[in-house]
Design an enzyme around this catalytic site. Structure first.
Site, PDB file in Angstrom:
ATOM      1  N   GLU A 323       0.818  -1.220   0.000  1.00  0.00           N
ATOM      2  CA  GLU A 323       0.000   0.000   0.000  1.00  0.00           C
ATOM      3  C   GLU A 323       0.849   1.266   0.000  1.00  0.00           C
ATOM      4  O   GLU A 323       0.448   2.292   0.552  1.00  0.00           O
ATOM      5  CB  GLU A 323      -0.963  -0.001   1.191  1.00  0.00           C
ATOM      6  CG  GLU A 323      -1.923  -1.175   1.194  1.00  0.00           C
ATOM      7  CD  GLU A 323      -2.613  -1.372   2.541  1.00  0.00           C
ATOM      8  OE1 GLU A 323      -2.448  -0.518   3.427  1.00  0.00           O
ATOM      9  OE2 GLU A 323      -3.310  -2.396   2.696  1.00  0.00           O
ATOM     10  N   ALA A 324       2.046   1.205  -0.598  1.00  0.00           N
ATOM     11  CA  ALA A 324       2.957   2.350  -0.724  1.00  0.00           C
ATOM     12  C   ALA A 324       3.584   2.771   0.591  1.00  0.00           C
ATOM     13  O   ALA A 324       4.191   3.842   0.670  1.00  0.00           O
ATOM     14  CB  ALA A 324       2.264   3.546  -1.383  1.00  0.00           C
TER      15      ALA A 324
END
Length: 383
Positions: A323-324
């Protein structure tokens, strides 16, 4: 017949300005801190200067996290620690501020954008700006069927291109790219295995939320079966994404390539973004010059993909959440590199040594210029 010609990206994508990079290196050599003493920060500053075509480099003031979301049918085989079709729950948690990427984004003041490409939920369950690019509800089970139709793959790819244009037009100066998916690392493993020509066991990892040995074996078998379906279409990257990718992966590939066209640098997060980048490299070989690997997630597929693209991760912290999150952890390092490259003063002695020698420089203490030599020097100065 599709009007999308992937070969156009080869012509449209240029490398970051090499002359600007040399100017940045020369400036770095004149600064008060010796070159090399800041380690990879020197390289980062020079890379960013070339990407911006600016010396001194400008600060990164408008970064943005972009997350492409989707569910993958292969998750039905129990290849993920999360239930199949549950990616929408993670999306809602990100939007509500309860995920690691949400916490870091708040702390760093970075906006987060989520693009739903194939979540397995009703569109009404999420905000309109999240679902407006959706191609379908969930992607197909890639071990036995195509993830997408050819039309869906093209639509997803074009959606990624459109999102990249929106970001570039809005003034975003650096993108941290990530995914929110269930089953996405399995599809990513297939893409990497197919493009690198390796067996399933070489690219099968444990995923963001680690799976046990039995699940790993199921995942390895799924990747093996999907690889058999991928190899016949390796020559057509869009067909490859339709066969064993997914709407979110196709969109990320289009996004990465269009960012390179628009000269917008991108920070890659984990194995899913790395797999899409590898597909992008196959389409346009200069594109990886615009991308930066944030961290080593421990996924073997990511390591294979980054090695193929000659991208070295900035961080190795064992962050697997996806999710970055790892990409955001690297952002302060990039911003620090830009600040140091732009704001460190130059060494006065470096300026002195760069001046042309005077007429008497290089003479010993016992040597004096003759009258003729002195006049010649004077005439040269006047000319």
């Amino acid at each position: 017949m599709s009007s999308l010609n992937l070969d156009d990206f080869t012509d449209l994508i240029e490398r970051p300005d090499g002359g600007i990079r040399r100017d940045a290196e020369a400036r770095r050599e004149r600064q008060i801190v010796p070159p090399g003493s800041l380690g990879r920060l020197d390289e980062l500053g020079e890379w960013l200067a070339a990407a911006q075509a600016a010396v001194p480099v400008r600060p990164v003031e408008q970064p943005r996290v972009v997350l492409f979301a989707g569910d993958h049918g292969v998750a039905e085989l129990g290849v993920s620690a999360r239930p199949a079709g549950s990616a929408a729950e993670s999306v809602r948690e990100v939007l509500e501020g309860g995920r690691p990427v949400s916490v870091l984004a708040r702390r760093l003041g970075v906006p987060v954008r989520i693009v739903d490409m194939a979540l397995d939920c009703d569109p009404e369950a999420l905000p309109g700006d999240v679902v407006r690019h959706r191609v379908r509800r969930g992607s197909g089970r890639i071990d036995i069927e195509d993830a997408l139709t050819a039309e869906e793959a093209e639509a997803a790819f074009r959606a990624g291109v459109a999102v990249a244009d929106e970001e570039a037009d809005s003034g975003t100066d650096l993108v941290v790219l990530g995914d929110v998916s269930v089953g996405g690392t399995t599809a990513a493993g297939v893409l990497v295995g197919a493009l690198c020509g390796v067996d399933a066991s070489v690219v099968t990892g444990r995923g963001g939320l680690a799976i046990d040995d039995l699940a790993w074996m199921r995942k390895c078998a799924a990747i093996r079966d999907a690889l058999r379906r991928a190899r016949p279409v390796l020559g057509d990257q869009l067909q490859l994404l339709a066969t064993v990718g997914g709407a979110d992966l196709a969109a990320m590939t289009g996004f990465l390539l269009q960012c390179a066209v628009r000269k917008l640098p991108v920070v890659l997060d984990g194995v899913v973004t790395a797999a899409c980048a590898l597909v992008g490299q196959r389409i346009a070989f200069r594109a990886p010059d615009w991308w930066l690997a944030a961290h080593d997630s421990g996924e073997p597929g990511q390591a294979k993909a980054l090695d193929r693209m000659a991208l070295e991760p900035l961080l190795t912290h064992g962050v697997t959440v996806g999710e970055a999150t790892g990409g955001l952890l690297a952002l302060p390092l990039i911003q620090a590199a830009a600040a140091l490259a732009a704001e460190l003063p130059e060494n006065p002695k470096a300026s002195e040594t760069s001046q042309p020698p005077t007429a008497t420089e290089g003479l010993t203490a016992t040597e004096e210029p003759t009258a003729t030599e002195g006049r010649a020097g004077a005439v040269g100065a006047e000319n």
